[in-house]
Design an enzyme around this catalytic site. Sequence first.
Site, PDB file in Angstrom:
ATOM      1  N   ASP A 130       2.789  -0.706  12.683  1.00 19.64           N
ATOM      2  CA  ASP A 130       1.699   0.221  13.007  1.00 19.64           C
ATOM      3  C   ASP A 130       2.319   1.578  13.396  1.00 19.64           C
ATOM      4  O   ASP A 130       3.067   1.652  14.365  1.00 19.64           O
ATOM      5  CB  ASP A 130       0.905  -0.343  14.196  1.00 19.64           C
ATOM      6  CG  ASP A 130      -0.459   0.292  14.325  1.00 19.64           C
ATOM      7  OD1 ASP A 130      -1.367  -0.107  13.588  1.00 19.64           O
ATOM      8  OD2 ASP A 130      -0.604   1.193  15.169  1.00 19.64           O
ATOM      9  N   PRO A 131       2.020   2.652  12.636  1.00 19.86           N
ATOM     10  CA  PRO A 131       2.627   3.942  12.992  1.00 19.86           C
ATOM     11  C   PRO A 131       2.222   4.375  14.409  1.00 19.86           C
ATOM     12  O   PRO A 131       1.069   4.204  14.808  1.00 19.86           O
ATOM     13  CB  PRO A 131       2.068   4.899  11.940  1.00 19.86           C
ATOM     14  CG  PRO A 131       1.677   4.034  10.793  1.00 19.86           C
ATOM     15  CD  PRO A 131       1.210   2.751  11.406  1.00 19.86           C
ATOM     16  N   ARG A 132       3.181   4.923  15.159  1.00 24.55           N
ATOM     17  CA  ARG A 132       2.896   5.303  16.556  1.00 24.55           C
ATOM     18  C   ARG A 132       2.090   6.589  16.645  1.00 24.55           C
ATOM     19  O   ARG A 132       1.355   6.822  17.589  1.00 24.55           O
ATOM     20  CB  ARG A 132       4.214   5.501  17.326  1.00 24.55           C
ATOM     21  CG  ARG A 132       4.852   4.210  17.798  1.00 24.55           C
ATOM     22  CD  ARG A 132       6.324   4.412  18.004  1.00 24.55           C
ATOM     23  NE  ARG A 132       6.930   4.767  16.719  1.00 24.55           N
ATOM     24  CZ  ARG A 132       8.100   5.379  16.576  1.00 24.55           C
ATOM     25  NH1 ARG A 132       8.800   5.746  17.608  1.00 24.55           N
ATOM     26  NH2 ARG A 132       8.567   5.651  15.374  1.00 24.55           N
ATOM     27  N   GLN A 141      -0.888   4.861  20.799  1.00 29.70           N
ATOM     28  CA  GLN A 141      -0.608   5.402  19.463  1.00 29.70           C
ATOM     29  C   GLN A 141      -1.697   6.421  19.115  1.00 29.70           C
ATOM     30  O   GLN A 141      -2.826   6.308  19.616  1.00 29.70           O
ATOM     31  CB  GLN A 141      -0.535   4.283  18.407  1.00 29.70           C
ATOM     32  CG  GLN A 141      -1.815   3.569  18.069  1.00 29.70           C
ATOM     33  CD  GLN A 141      -2.125   2.382  18.975  1.00 29.70           C
ATOM     34  OE1 GLN A 141      -1.871   2.419  20.162  1.00 29.70           O
ATOM     35  NE2 GLN A 141      -2.710   1.332  18.402  1.00 29.70           N
ATOM     36  N   THR A 142      -1.348   7.392  18.294  1.00 22.45           N
ATOM     37  CA  THR A 142      -2.313   8.457  17.999  1.00 22.45           C
ATOM     38  C   THR A 142      -2.718   8.459  16.521  1.00 22.45           C
ATOM     39  O   THR A 142      -1.976   8.001  15.659  1.00 22.45           O
ATOM     40  CB  THR A 142      -1.740   9.855  18.321  1.00 22.45           C
ATOM     41  OG1 THR A 142      -0.686  10.140  17.387  1.00 22.45           O
ATOM     42  CG2 THR A 142      -1.209   9.935  19.749  1.00 22.45           C
ATOM     43  N   TYR A 157       0.836  -1.202   0.000  1.00 22.47           N
ATOM     44  CA  TYR A 157       0.000   0.000   0.000  1.00 22.47           C
ATOM     45  C   TYR A 157       0.872   1.255   0.000  1.00 22.47           C
ATOM     46  O   TYR A 157       0.738   2.118  -0.869  1.00 22.47           O
ATOM     47  CB  TYR A 157      -0.902  -0.041   1.235  1.00 22.47           C
ATOM     48  CG  TYR A 157      -1.916   1.073   1.319  1.00 22.47           C
ATOM     49  CD1 TYR A 157      -3.049   1.081   0.509  1.00 22.47           C
ATOM     50  CD2 TYR A 157      -1.761   2.119   2.236  1.00 22.47           C
ATOM     51  CE1 TYR A 157      -3.992   2.103   0.603  1.00 22.47           C
ATOM     52  CE2 TYR A 157      -2.700   3.131   2.331  1.00 22.47           C
ATOM     53  CZ  TYR A 157      -3.821   3.114   1.524  1.00 22.47           C
ATOM     54  OH  TYR A 157      -4.753   4.125   1.615  1.00 22.47           O
TER      55      TYR A 157
HETATM   56  P1  NAD Z   1     -12.823   1.883   0.116  1.00 20.87           P
HETATM   57  O1  NAD Z   1     -12.177   0.548   0.235  1.00 20.87           O
HETATM   58  O2  NAD Z   1     -14.157   2.088   0.738  1.00 20.87           O
HETATM   59  O3  NAD Z   1     -12.930   2.334  -1.398  1.00 20.87           O
HETATM   60  C1  NAD Z   1     -12.054   1.923  -2.404  1.00 20.87           C
HETATM   61  C2  NAD Z   1     -12.876   1.574  -3.633  1.00 20.87           C
HETATM   62  O4  NAD Z   1     -11.988   1.181  -4.686  1.00 20.87           O
HETATM   63  C3  NAD Z   1     -13.817   0.392  -3.391  1.00 20.87           C
HETATM   64  O5  NAD Z   1     -15.090   0.722  -3.873  1.00 20.87           O
HETATM   65  C4  NAD Z   1     -13.170  -0.746  -4.176  1.00 20.87           C
HETATM   66  O6  NAD Z   1     -14.106  -1.703  -4.600  1.00 20.87           O
HETATM   67  C5  NAD Z   1     -12.518   0.013  -5.301  1.00 20.87           C
HETATM   68  N1  NAD Z   1     -11.391  -0.700  -5.921  1.00 20.87           N
HETATM   69  C6  NAD Z   1     -10.355  -1.340  -5.296  1.00 20.87           C
HETATM   70  N2  NAD Z   1      -9.525  -1.851  -6.206  1.00 20.87           N
HETATM   71  C7  NAD Z   1     -10.010  -1.523  -7.438  1.00 20.87           C
HETATM   72  C8  NAD Z   1      -9.587  -1.772  -8.763  1.00 20.87           C
HETATM   73  N3  NAD Z   1      -8.472  -2.463  -9.020  1.00 20.87           N
HETATM   74  N4  NAD Z   1     -10.350  -1.302  -9.770  1.00 20.87           N
HETATM   75  C9  NAD Z   1     -11.485  -0.614  -9.531  1.00 20.87           C
HETATM   76  N5  NAD Z   1     -11.934  -0.338  -8.289  1.00 20.87           N
HETATM   77  C10 NAD Z   1     -11.200  -0.793  -7.258  1.00 20.87           C
HETATM   78  O7  NAD Z   1     -11.776   2.939   0.695  1.00 20.87           O
HETATM   79  P2  NAD Z   1     -11.902   4.508   0.916  1.00 20.87           P
HETATM   80  O8  NAD Z   1     -11.682   4.768   2.348  1.00 20.87           O
HETATM   81  O9  NAD Z   1     -13.108   5.048   0.256  1.00 20.87           O
HETATM   82  O10 NAD Z   1     -10.597   4.998   0.154  1.00 20.87           O
HETATM   83  C11 NAD Z   1     -10.653   5.624  -1.119  1.00 20.87           C
HETATM   84  C12 NAD Z   1      -9.268   6.103  -1.497  1.00 20.87           C
HETATM   85  O11 NAD Z   1      -8.791   7.031  -0.526  1.00 20.87           O
HETATM   86  C13 NAD Z   1      -8.238   4.969  -1.578  1.00 20.87           C
HETATM   87  O12 NAD Z   1      -7.391   5.211  -2.676  1.00 20.87           O
HETATM   88  C14 NAD Z   1      -7.470   5.112  -0.281  1.00 20.87           C
HETATM   89  O13 NAD Z   1      -6.152   4.663  -0.416  1.00 20.87           O
HETATM   90  C15 NAD Z   1      -7.534   6.609  -0.031  1.00 20.87           C
HETATM   91  N6  NAD Z   1      -7.391   6.934   1.391  1.00 20.87           N
HETATM   92  C16 NAD Z   1      -8.433   6.747   2.264  1.00 20.87           C
HETATM   93  C17 NAD Z   1      -8.257   7.047   3.614  1.00 20.87           C
HETATM   94  C18 NAD Z   1      -9.366   6.890   4.636  1.00 20.87           C
HETATM   95  O14 NAD Z   1      -9.125   7.154   5.817  1.00 20.87           O
HETATM   96  N7  NAD Z   1     -10.552   6.488   4.275  1.00 20.87           N
HETATM   97  C19 NAD Z   1      -7.019   7.528   4.063  1.00 20.87           C
HETATM   98  C20 NAD Z   1      -5.983   7.672   3.145  1.00 20.87           C
HETATM   99  C21 NAD Z   1      -6.193   7.399   1.805  1.00 20.87           C
HETATM  100  N1  UDP Z   2      -6.756  -0.194  15.920  1.00 20.93           N
HETATM  101  C1  UDP Z   2      -7.154  -0.710  17.139  1.00 20.93           C
HETATM  102  N2  UDP Z   2      -8.213  -1.566  17.162  1.00 20.93           N
HETATM  103  C2  UDP Z   2      -8.909  -1.918  16.059  1.00 20.93           C
HETATM  104  C3  UDP Z   2      -8.512  -1.386  14.809  1.00 20.93           C
HETATM  105  C4  UDP Z   2      -7.420  -0.533  14.776  1.00 20.93           C
HETATM  106  O1  UDP Z   2      -6.553  -0.404  18.185  1.00 20.93           O
HETATM  107  O2  UDP Z   2      -9.879  -2.695  16.177  1.00 20.93           O
HETATM  108  C5  UDP Z   2      -5.620   0.745  15.888  1.00 20.93           C
HETATM  109  C6  UDP Z   2      -4.532   0.392  14.885  1.00 20.93           C
HETATM  110  O3  UDP Z   2      -3.581  -0.461  15.479  1.00 20.93           O
HETATM  111  C7  UDP Z   2      -3.948   1.765  14.553  1.00 20.93           C
HETATM  112  C8  UDP Z   2      -5.153   2.705  14.682  1.00 20.93           C
HETATM  113  O4  UDP Z   2      -6.114   2.002  15.463  1.00 20.93           O
HETATM  114  O5  UDP Z   2      -2.983   2.133  15.514  1.00 20.93           O
HETATM  115  C9  UDP Z   2      -5.765   3.111  13.354  1.00 20.93           C
HETATM  116  O6  UDP Z   2      -5.986   1.924  12.607  1.00 20.93           O
HETATM  117  P1  UDP Z   2      -6.692   1.926  11.177  1.00 20.93           P
HETATM  118  O7  UDP Z   2      -6.552   0.555  10.632  1.00 20.93           O
HETATM  119  O8  UDP Z   2      -8.045   2.518  11.287  1.00 20.93           O
HETATM  120  O9  UDP Z   2      -5.858   2.962  10.305  1.00 20.93           O
HETATM  121  P2  UDP Z   2      -4.295   3.161  10.009  1.00 20.93           P
HETATM  122  O10 UDP Z   2      -3.465   2.241  10.851  1.00 20.93           O
HETATM  123  O11 UDP Z   2      -4.156   2.883   8.575  1.00 20.93           O
HETATM  124  O12 UDP Z   2      -4.079   4.575  10.392  1.00 20.93           O
END
Ligand code: NAD
Ligand code: UDP
Length: 319
Positions: free
Chosen positions: A276-278, A212-213, A148
């Site tokens: 897991d980022p801190r 972690q935050t 990712y």
């Molecule tokens: P999500 O999983 O709900 O949405 C992703 C969508 O992409 C899904 O509908 C999935 O079916 C579709 N998809 C996956 N692989 C595909 C492919 N090969 N071809 C076509 N469609 C495909 O996630 P989200 O939270 O809505 O995230 C959307 C975007 O934002 C992603 O690129 C994600 O990396 C980015 N993002 C989200 C967050 C967050 O906190 N939600 C944070 C950082 C980045």
């Molecule tokens: N986390 C947790 N319990 C859960 C799911 C996630 O304590 O049931 C923690 C996880 O280890 C991380 C934070 O919550 O430190 C955010 O996790 P998430 O997967 O939502 O996002 P990301 O790690 O990508 O920021």
Amino acid sequence: MYALRKRILVTGGAGFLGSHLCERLLNDGHDVICLDNFFTGTRDNVLHLLDNPHFEILRHDVTQPLYTEVDEIYNLACPASPPHYQADPVQTTKTSVLGALNMLGLARRCKAKIMQASTSEVYGDPEVHPQPESYWGHVNPIGFRSCYDEGKRCAETLFFDYHRQHKLRIKVARIFNTYGPKMHPNDGRVVSNFIVQALKGHDITVYGEGQQTRSFCYVDDLIEAFVRLMGTPDDFTGPVNTGNPVEFTIMELAEKIIAMTGSKSKIIHKPLPHDDPRQRQPDIQLAKEKLGWEPKIKLEEGLKPTISYFASLIEQGLI
Ligand code: NAD
Ligand code: UDP
Ligand code: UDP
């Protein structure tokens, strides 16, 4: 009106963020093509848009070329939660890298403007806090999260090379943790996990000590930032951090959700996932300056509709 109506492609449009974005763009008067392979997204997320004649769904995988005519592209396709993106890590890298390449090729042919949904994960486990866009990150290239993190980093590289080499109009948003209705209930992200656990009276699973935050942005705030970013002058490409800078420990989040749901669930601890980022907190100075944007919705305010959303899924027996 006719001249102002754009044809906009949203990849990953049936996902959490994509479905909110499709709705917003339709409300703004545009034609929207929602492209998705339905890996983590679902038609349910966009069911309410299907009657709109300006909306269409395209079942397609972004790793495959796509030929259509569009004015703007928001490239969101990619599973976002660690359990989902780690389930098939090779496909995750393909989605980020080949997906970006194909969408950039499409944008180039159509002379369309294109925005990439990048991520705070490009900073890895950051050694600089909070993270400004100028920070290059601290990323493990061979770990469980690398498909990712490195996939998204390579996508950014492609965006900037298309910009420099082909003069493409690009925008890159580095999204920090975002939450809200339509998050996938089982995708393992912390807000959805805790709310569903609290509502069902199950144990709340805090990984590690919970010290972690993270900084949580409500979806409506984030979508506003996307639209503003797309509307910035062509010489502004980003990358720009989009997220809420108010930082909470995971333990504080668990306690807040227990209090807001009136749950009797108890907190239990589970091992911390790999890499897991801190800590994570966006520096949003650039977004304030260039987009005139900052989040407006406080965590408690945004948790209310999110809790109601999951409560209604439970009531309907869907989860
Ligand atoms: P999500 O999983 O709900 O949405 C992703 C969508 O992409 C899904 O509908 C999935 O079916 C579709 N998809 C996956 N692989 C595909 C492919 N090969 N071809 C076509 N469609 C495909 O996630 P989200 O939270 O809505 O995230 C959307 C975007 O934002 C992603 O690129 C994600 O990396 C980015 N993002 C989200 C967050 C967050 O906190 N939600 C944070 C950082 C980045
Ligand atoms: N986390 C947790 N319990 C859960 C799911 C996630 O304590 O049931 C923690 C996880 O280890 C991380 C934070 O919550 O430190 C955010 O996790 P998430 O997967 O939502 O996002 P990301 O790690 O990508 O920021
Ligand atoms: N591509 C696409 N739709 C288009 C144009 C290109 O999916 O409308 C894909 C194409 O298949 C290629 C990628 O985008 O894999 C990059 O295209 P570009 O024209 O930039 O480079 P080239 O085809 O020269 O490698």
